[in-house]
Design a protein around this motif. Structure first.
Motif, short mmCIF file in Angstrom:
data_model
loop_
_atom_site.label_atom_id
_atom_site.label_comp_id
_atom_site.label_asym_id
_atom_site.label_seq_id
_atom_site.Cartn_x
_atom_site.Cartn_y
_atom_site.Cartn_z
N HIS A 77 -2.56 -4.23 6.94
CA HIS A 77 -1.55 -3.89 5.95
C HIS A 77 -0.47 -3.00 6.55
CE1 HIS A 77 -4.34 -5.33 2.82
NE2 HIS A 77 -5.26 -4.78 3.59
N GLN A 78 0.73 -3.12 6.05
CA GLN A 78 1.82 -2.19 6.35
C GLN A 78 2.02 -1.34 5.10
OE1 GLN A 78 3.62 -1.49 9.15
NE2 GLN A 78 2.16 -2.82 10.17
N MET A 110 0.84 -1.18 0.00
CA MET A 110 0.00 0.00 0.00
C MET A 110 0.89 1.24 0.00
SD MET A 110 -3.06 -1.16 2.55
CE MET A 110 -4.19 0.02 1.88
N THR A 111 0.44 2.25 -0.70
CA THR A 111 1.31 3.40 -0.98
C THR A 111 0.90 4.69 -0.28
OG1 THR A 111 -0.01 4.02 -2.88
CG2 THR A 111 1.81 2.47 -3.27
N CYS A 112 -0.13 4.68 0.55
CA CYS A 112 -0.64 5.91 1.19
C CYS A 112 -1.32 6.83 0.20
CB CYS A 112 0.46 6.65 1.95
SG CYS A 112 1.14 5.77 3.34
N ALA A 172 -17.37 -14.16 -2.46
CA ALA A 172 -16.94 -12.78 -2.70
C ALA A 172 -15.72 -12.45 -1.86
CB ALA A 172 -18.09 -11.81 -2.42
N PHE A 173 -15.73 -12.84 -0.58
CA PHE A 173 -14.58 -12.60 0.29
C PHE A 173 -13.35 -13.35 -0.20
CE2 PHE A 173 -17.67 -11.42 3.80
CZ PHE A 173 -17.30 -10.10 3.83
N ASP A 226 -7.99 -13.17 -3.03
CA ASP A 226 -7.16 -13.55 -4.17
C ASP A 226 -6.68 -12.34 -4.97
OD1 ASP A 226 -7.55 -16.20 -3.45
OD2 ASP A 226 -9.05 -16.59 -5.01
N LYS A 227 -7.53 -11.35 -5.12
CA LYS A 227 -7.21 -10.20 -5.99
C LYS A 227 -6.36 -9.15 -5.30
CE LYS A 227 -9.45 -11.32 -9.75
NZ LYS A 227 -8.80 -11.55 -11.01
N VAL A 228 -6.54 -8.93 -4.00
CA VAL A 228 -5.86 -7.80 -3.35
C VAL A 228 -4.35 -7.95 -3.34
CG1 VAL A 228 -5.65 -6.52 -1.18
CG2 VAL A 228 -7.90 -6.97 -2.15
N PRO A 229 -3.68 -8.96 -3.00
CA PRO A 229 -4.01 -10.10 -2.14
C PRO A 229 -3.89 -9.70 -0.67
CG PRO A 229 -1.77 -10.33 -2.88
CD PRO A 229 -2.31 -9.06 -3.50
#
Length: 91
Positions: free
Chosen positions: A54-55, A1-3, A26-27, A32-35
């Motif tokens: 997430h970090q 994640m990039t802020c 759906a969950f 799978d997609k995010v992951p």
């Protein structure tokens, strides 16, 4: 994640609208997609509400929180259904 989104916040949410199928699938698709790994939220065990942790990669010189908790909520749109996709009685 990039802020890129909500840089000053340590939590946020993503909403999903389910027109057909089961929320469990759906969950799984989100994982799978995010992951990411989705976990039940202890305060909302009877609702289609999970979280992922997430970090983030904070840009140099920014004082943004590096930890981010994302809440994932699924809303059923195709009539009155519960999280197992069973019809509920009309009230």
């Amino acid at each position: 994640m990039t802020c890129r989104y909500a840089p000053f916040s340590s939590a946020g949410g993503m909403l999903g609208y389910l027109f057909s199928g089961q929320s469990s699938q759906a969950f799984k698709n989100i994982e799978d997609k995010v992951p990411c790994t989705l976990s039940h939220h202890s305060d909302f065990l009877n609702r289609d509400h999970k979280t992922s942790e997430h970090q983030r990669q904070v840009p140099v010189g920014k004082n943004y929180p590096s930890y981010f908790c994302c809440h994932h909520l699924i809303f059923h749109i195709s009539g009155n259904v519960n999280s197992e996709n069973e019809a509920l009685p009309d009230i």
